[in-house]
Design a protein around this motif. Sequence first.
Motif, PDB file in Angstrom:
ATOM      1  N   THR A  31      62.730  10.640  36.046  1.00 10.64           N
ATOM      2  CA  THR A  31      63.305  11.160  34.547  1.00 10.64           C
ATOM      3  C   THR A  31      62.803  10.260  33.737  1.00 10.64           C
ATOM      4  O   THR A  31      62.223  10.945  32.491  1.00 10.64           O
ATOM      5  CB  THR A  31      64.598  11.598  34.904  1.00 10.64           C
ATOM      6  OG1 THR A  31      64.827  12.285  36.145  1.00 10.64           O
ATOM      7  CG2 THR A  31      64.970  12.706  33.722  1.00 10.64           C
ATOM      8  N   GLU A  46      72.433  12.646  32.568  1.00  6.93           N
ATOM      9  CA  GLU A  46      72.708  13.031  33.843  1.00  6.93           C
ATOM     10  C   GLU A  46      74.048  12.458  34.587  1.00  6.93           C
ATOM     11  O   GLU A  46      74.431  11.328  34.508  1.00  6.93           O
ATOM     12  CB  GLU A  46      71.570  12.944  34.698  1.00  6.93           C
ATOM     13  CG  GLU A  46      70.358  13.667  34.425  1.00  6.93           C
ATOM     14  CD  GLU A  46      69.092  13.403  35.328  1.00  6.93           C
ATOM     15  OE1 GLU A  46      68.190  14.171  35.475  1.00  6.93           O
ATOM     16  OE2 GLU A  46      68.864  12.218  35.799  1.00  6.93           O
ATOM     17  N   THR A  51      69.414  12.416  39.033  1.00  7.93           N
ATOM     18  CA  THR A  51      68.917  13.918  38.903  1.00  7.93           C
ATOM     19  C   THR A  51      69.496  14.697  40.228  1.00  7.93           C
ATOM     20  O   THR A  51      69.231  14.175  41.329  1.00  7.93           O
ATOM     21  CB  THR A  51      67.249  14.021  38.820  1.00  7.93           C
ATOM     22  OG1 THR A  51      66.865  13.070  37.788  1.00  7.93           O
ATOM     23  CG2 THR A  51      66.777  15.303  38.870  1.00  7.93           C
ATOM     24  N   ASP A  72      59.822  17.432  38.005  1.00  6.24           N
ATOM     25  CA  ASP A  72      60.784  16.118  38.508  1.00  6.24           C
ATOM     26  C   ASP A  72      61.732  16.654  39.709  1.00  6.24           C
ATOM     27  O   ASP A  72      62.091  17.736  39.421  1.00  6.24           O
ATOM     28  CB  ASP A  72      61.488  15.907  37.013  1.00  6.24           C
ATOM     29  CG  ASP A  72      62.294  14.799  37.324  1.00  6.24           C
ATOM     30  OD1 ASP A  72      62.057  14.118  37.947  1.00  6.24           O
ATOM     31  OD2 ASP A  72      63.197  14.678  36.147  1.00  6.24           O
TER      32      ASP A  72
HETATM   33 MG   LIG Z   1      65.781  11.474  37.777  1.00  5.18          MG
END
Ligand SMILES: [Mg+2]
Length: 496
Positions: A31, A46, A51, A72
């Motif tokens: 990311t 996040e 993620t 992603d």
């Molecule tokens: Mg990530």
Amino acid sequence: MATKQLTKNQNSVTIRPPVVCVLGHVDHGKTTLLDYIRKTKIASHEAGGITQHIGAYQIKLKNKKEVITFIDTPGHAAFSKLRSRGAEVADLAILVIDAVEGLKPQTIESINHIKEANIPFLVAINKIDLPGSNMEMVKGQLAEKGILVEGYGGDVVTVGVSAKTGEGIDELLEMIILLAQMQPLKTESKSLFKGVVIETRMDPKRGLSVTLLVKEGSLKTGDLVISDEIEGRIKAMFDENGRKVNLAGPSKPVEVFGFKKAPRVGSQVVSLKEDLWKSCRKKRLNREKVNGLKKVEQENQGQPEEKKVIKVILKADVTGCLEAIKGCLAEEVNVISEGIGEVNESDILLAASTKAFILAFRVAIPKQVKKLADYEKVKIISYDVIYKLLEDLEKQVLKLIEPEIEEEILGEAKVIAEFKIRGNHIAGCHIKKGKLSLNNQVHIKRNGVLLANTRIKFMQKNRQNVESVKEKDEAGLVFSPDVDFKLGDDIIAYNN
Ligand SMILES: [Mg+2]
Ligand SMILES: Nc1nc2c(ncn2[C@@H]2O[C@H](COP(=O)(O)OP(=O)(O)OP(=O)(O)O)[C@@H](O)[C@H]2O)c(=O)[nH]1
């Protein structure tokens, strides 16, 4: 130029932008790499620093005309399906590997997804700004897994990058463009729309949203579409920056509104003419009526005797998370209902009547729903991070299987070194408290969060095999099953 968006030639064949999936182990910097390319800061916001859903972004390279769509994917073990789906919809992949940590379990899993999807890929060796980074080590490990990179007898391209400083990223982008040019991605501009569902989400204010990736043709506001027998009329479309768009061409990811029910993630969506679309809708409504009647009949016939299970109602923000959670549940956990979107009154009533509890993952619980839950004595447990949810659920399952037994802590140690000797993955440990013995069951925790449960298979002190070690000793431990531990992790031996 191969990656120019919708460049017309004489026979109305256009070249579409490449769809590039970013895959790799958790925390290896996927990311952050995309953040650097997109000039965003998604990674730093996040929950749990990981993620937990698929992200699709199209970018136009600065000073260039090329457009690339990036997908992603999360690196946590629980999200295997999302990684495989990402690879399936992509034209090529970037395998991100941490230059300090090297190959890890989800790196290997990602390699398998890439092989299964049969797409070209290149390797981004990330975090080269860190002192312990070692690109040659990573290349050697790749060679051991049969991935032969340039300089190691093969032609898989590797680029050393730093998502922090930006070093190597221009080269990485050049390589992606080159790779895309080697297999021009042709599409007929006039062909009917075809797309694939990459995520579905229930927004409390805006309703059901479906993220689609356009594969062929283009999608317009007002189009009539169908996926897996579920139809939709595209009411509105938004790009990855939340901007309204009325037209989405090949390789474009868009969030669309107008599906009555969530289509299956991974399914194909096509556009239909109005008469055909209407007859599909009629058929579905009839089918649902018949199925509804059958269900009532089955319920009236009574249920078979129930096993000892934990009943849960699962609610999550996106379908990808729902699937990931279900994929990790023990067989003692019975999901009696599942859905995306916030917890609602009918979830509570169902939980009360079936004695289930509600697992709410990254979704809101409106005040009146909370009140109803209190009144009905329904337990709702909310989570933001997948490993916390799985850890708690595991505890519940353990309690269910052995309700009377409480854990007794036998000893605690800290990982201070990591070795690989003759195929064994060894944790060099300092024993902080108590005693650790061969065959002890252990929890491995990182910053107080459970990472894994395993068992001590081998134990050595001063290079001698031993049966146990005590406070202040230093020992090498091998676990079965092996665990992806890191320096600083805690090892807690327990008895139950
Ligand atoms: Mg990530
Ligand atoms: N020093 C350094 N740190 C980096 C680099 N790239 C990422 N990081 C850090 O590594 C951590 C993990 O980065 P993420 O981008 O969230 O990793 P990820 O691969 O997307 O992780 P998941 O999506 O959870 O699998 C963050 O703390 C980043 O700041 C880099 O090139 N150099």
